[in-house]
Scaffold this motif. Structure first.
Motif: not given
Length: 204
Positions: A44-45, A53-56, A100-101, A186-189
């Motif tokens: 979800a994140a 617009g962020v590479h993961v 970082f995450g 909720g995580v996504h948002r």
């Protein structure tokens, strides 16, 4: 989606890349101690980040690549993570700010390495403040040591505890427990809104 194997001091790690059409930053996400990169909250994140617009890069630690479930020592995890961040930062995400995450153990790694890895922000999903039933064994100093903007997304009934907000640190509490599966929307948002906010000043 692209998969890349990265040599680290403790064996090969794997990074699964999900690229945004025009990346403004890159988010590296690590998994929990006994889990993998397919954890629903990580997925979800990652979706939220690409949408912002962020590479993961979903990063699989060497012990998981080798098929082991028992986690490696913290020093090994941190060294492998920094090796992956260095490799991806130079080969794939050159000149982009790195966030970082991770979830649980992966969030701890992200916190501990954020200064050395020059992360511009830190995302923690289900940060394990202490082992269940052992609040005296706190890991809060790892979170407190983060010097950049941080978001903690925590389940309201997480047996691993719940950190409070602090300078540079936001805490979003969602229904559910340590796996955060009860409210993936909720995580996504939360992740999407936070990334948009913390990255905006970097684009000026």
């Amino acid at each position: 989606m692209t998969s890349r194997v990265v040599d680290t001091p403790h064996g090969p790690a794997r990074a699964v890349l999900h690229c945004a059409p025009e990346g403004r930053a890159a988010l590296l996400l690590g998994h929990g101690a006994g889990g993998g990169i397919a954890a629903p909250d990580l997925v979800a994140a990652a979706r939220a980040a690409v949408g912002a617009g962020v590479h993961v890069a979903l990063v699989e630690q060497p012990y998981r690549v080798a098929g082991r479930r028992a986690p490696a020592p913290a020093t090994h995890l941190d060294a492998a993570w920094l090796a992956v961040a260095d490799d991806l930062g130079s080969r794939w995400f050159d000149d982009l700010p790195l966030v970082f995450g991770g979830r649980s153990s992966g969030a701890r790694v992200a916190c501990r390495t954020s200064v050395e890895g020059q992360a511009v922000a830190v995302l923690c999903l289900a940060f394990p403040v202490h082992p269940p039933g052992k609040p005296e064994r706190t890991r809060l100093p790892e979170l407190d040591a983060v010097e950049v903007s941080a978001l903690v997304v925590q389940g309201e009934n997480d047996p691993f505890g719940r950190p409070g907000p602090a300078h540079h640190r936001e805490v979003v509490v969602l229904p559910g427990d340590h796996n955060l599966k009860a409210d993936l929307d909720g995580v996504h948002r939360a992740v999407g809104e936070w990334l948009a906010r913390v990255l905006r000043p970097l684009e000026v």
